[in-house]
Each structure stands twice: as C-alpha cells, then as structure tokens.
Scaffold this motif. Structure first.
Motif, PDB file in Angstrom:
ATOM      1  N   PRO A  43       0.830  -1.219   0.000  1.00 52.98           N
ATOM      2  CA  PRO A  43       0.000   0.000   0.000  1.00 52.98           C
ATOM      3  C   PRO A  43       0.860   1.262   0.000  1.00 52.98           C
ATOM      4  O   PRO A  43       1.970   1.284   0.530  1.00 52.98           O
ATOM      5  CB  PRO A  43      -0.814  -0.106   1.283  1.00 52.98           C
ATOM      6  CG  PRO A  43      -0.280  -1.254   2.046  1.00 52.98           C
ATOM      7  CD  PRO A  43       0.651  -2.017   1.176  1.00 52.98           C
ATOM      8  N   SER A  44       0.304   2.305  -0.578  1.00 49.41           N
ATOM      9  CA  SER A  44       1.028   3.577  -0.650  1.00 49.41           C
ATOM     10  C   SER A  44       1.123   4.200   0.749  1.00 49.41           C
ATOM     11  O   SER A  44       0.450   3.775   1.690  1.00 49.41           O
ATOM     12  CB  SER A  44       0.310   4.526  -1.604  1.00 49.41           C
ATOM     13  OG  SER A  44      -0.957   4.866  -1.056  1.00 49.41           O
ATOM     14  N   ASP A  45       1.939   5.224   0.847  1.00 46.03           N
ATOM     15  CA  ASP A  45       2.119   5.902   2.137  1.00 46.03           C
ATOM     16  C   ASP A  45       0.804   6.501   2.638  1.00 46.03           C
ATOM     17  O   ASP A  45       0.526   6.494   3.840  1.00 46.03           O
ATOM     18  CB  ASP A  45       3.190   7.000   2.015  1.00 46.03           C
ATOM     19  CG  ASP A  45       4.584   6.423   1.838  1.00 46.03           C
ATOM     20  OD1 ASP A  45       4.785   5.252   2.224  1.00 46.03           O
ATOM     21  OD2 ASP A  45       5.466   7.136   1.326  1.00 46.03           O
ATOM     22  N   GLU A  46      -0.017   7.021   1.698  1.00 47.64           N
ATOM     23  CA  GLU A  46      -1.290   7.617   2.092  1.00 47.64           C
ATOM     24  C   GLU A  46      -2.205   6.567   2.713  1.00 47.64           C
ATOM     25  O   GLU A  46      -2.863   6.801   3.725  1.00 47.64           O
ATOM     26  CB  GLU A  46      -1.994   8.276   0.884  1.00 47.64           C
ATOM     27  CG  GLU A  46      -1.302   9.511   0.341  1.00 47.64           C
ATOM     28  CD  GLU A  46      -0.196   9.178  -0.656  1.00 47.64           C
ATOM     29  OE1 GLU A  46      -0.080   8.008  -1.077  1.00 47.64           O
ATOM     30  OE2 GLU A  46       0.574  10.093  -0.989  1.00 47.64           O
ATOM     31  N   VAL A  47      -2.248   5.390   2.107  1.00 45.48           N
ATOM     32  CA  VAL A  47      -3.099   4.323   2.626  1.00 45.48           C
ATOM     33  C   VAL A  47      -2.609   3.882   3.998  1.00 45.48           C
ATOM     34  O   VAL A  47      -3.403   3.670   4.925  1.00 45.48           O
ATOM     35  CB  VAL A  47      -3.157   3.138   1.630  1.00 45.48           C
ATOM     36  CG1 VAL A  47      -3.857   1.943   2.236  1.00 45.48           C
ATOM     37  CG2 VAL A  47      -3.798   3.554   0.329  1.00 45.48           C
ATOM     38  N   LYS A  48      -1.303   3.776   4.149  1.00 46.00           N
ATOM     39  CA  LYS A  48      -0.746   3.405   5.457  1.00 46.00           C
ATOM     40  C   LYS A  48      -1.132   4.439   6.518  1.00 46.00           C
ATOM     41  O   LYS A  48      -1.518   4.095   7.639  1.00 46.00           O
ATOM     42  CB  LYS A  48       0.778   3.281   5.366  1.00 46.00           C
ATOM     43  CG  LYS A  48       1.269   2.083   4.603  1.00 46.00           C
ATOM     44  CD  LYS A  48       2.789   2.084   4.569  1.00 46.00           C
ATOM     45  CE  LYS A  48       3.331   0.957   3.723  1.00 46.00           C
ATOM     46  NZ  LYS A  48       4.798   1.002   3.646  1.00 46.00           N
ATOM     47  N   LEU A  49      -1.040   5.719   6.161  1.00 46.95           N
ATOM     48  CA  LEU A  49      -1.387   6.784   7.099  1.00 46.95           C
ATOM     49  C   LEU A  49      -2.866   6.729   7.466  1.00 46.95           C
ATOM     50  O   LEU A  49      -3.241   6.856   8.631  1.00 46.95           O
ATOM     51  CB  LEU A  49      -1.014   8.146   6.502  1.00 46.95           C
ATOM     52  CG  LEU A  49      -1.275   9.370   7.368  1.00 46.95           C
ATOM     53  CD1 LEU A  49      -0.467   9.284   8.658  1.00 46.95           C
ATOM     54  CD2 LEU A  49      -0.949  10.639   6.608  1.00 46.95           C
TER      55      LEU A  49
END
Length: 140
Positions: free
Chosen positions: A123-129
């Motif tokens: 997952p992208s950083d945005e999804v992780k956040l």
C-alpha cells in the motif's frame, strides 16, 4: 563510432553470445542425432528390410552399370543417392521433434510462471497513514 567499436559492442551483447552458444550446441546436437540415426536406428531398419544398407541405395542415371554407390561417384556418374536422402529425412524428423518438445517444455514453464499469482502491491504511504488514523480512532 568506428566499425571496430561497433563490432565490440555487438559481440559482447548477450544476444550475440547466446546465439553463438546456441549454434555450437546445435552443431554438437546435430552430430549426436546423426550418429543416432546412422549407427543406431538405420541398421536395425535395414536388417528388418533384408539387410539393406541405406547409405548404399542409389539410382544410376548413366549408361554404365556400377555395383556400388562409391564406384559410381568415383567415376563421376550421375546418380540419385536416395538412401542418403532417407537418412537425412529421418535425422530431420528426430531433430524437429526434439526441438518441438523443448519449445513445448519452455512454453509450459512460461505459462506456469505467468499463472503464479503476483504478490499484492504494498500500500502507498497515504493508505498506510489512513489505516493508522483509523486504528487510532477505533481505540478511542
């Protein structure tokens, strides 16, 4: 760019080296199949057909009679050496079959590699956040 540097660049590329290896192995494979046909397959076939040696089968197109193919060829007589042709056809069939089996095996291996499921992308950083925020909100 000079012709020598172009040649060096061509010669060290993987495709040229792979092709050279393929040609060398192909030549050796051709000798093996030739021996298989000449020394293993054709003698029993000739024996089954009444002791015929296929290498000596020929049709004389000249007026003078010759008892063997070697005599006719030594005299320069026009001959059709159909026994050699038969052996070459059998060699071709064996080589073509082996190459077919190799290509078939390689294609099956490629299909298995393609069929293997790819790992899901990370997952992208945005999804992780967003997941981290969701987890923190659910704790409250």
């Amino acid at each position: 760019m000079s012709m020598m540097s172009e040649f060096k660049e061509f010669a060290v590329k993987g495709n040229a080296i792979d092709m050279a290896v393929g040609i060398i192995i192909g030549g050796a494979f051709g000798k093996i199949v030739g021996s298989l046909v000449n020394d293993v397959i054709m003698p029993p076939i000739g024996k089954l057909m009444g002791g015929i040696d296929f290498k000596t089968l020929f049709m004389n197109l000249g007026d003078t009679a010759y008892s063997t193919l070697a005599e006719a060829q030594e005299a320069g007589a026009p001959v059709i050496a159909y026994g050699n042709f038969i052996q070459n056809v059998i060699e071709f069939i064996i080589i073509a079959f082996v190459i077919f089996m190799m290509v078939r095996y390689i294609n099956n291996m490629k299909k298995k590699e393609e069929a293997a499921p790819a790992a899901p992308p990370e997952p992208s950083d945005e999804v992780k956040l967003l997941r981290e925020i969701r987890d923190n909100l659910s704790k409250s």
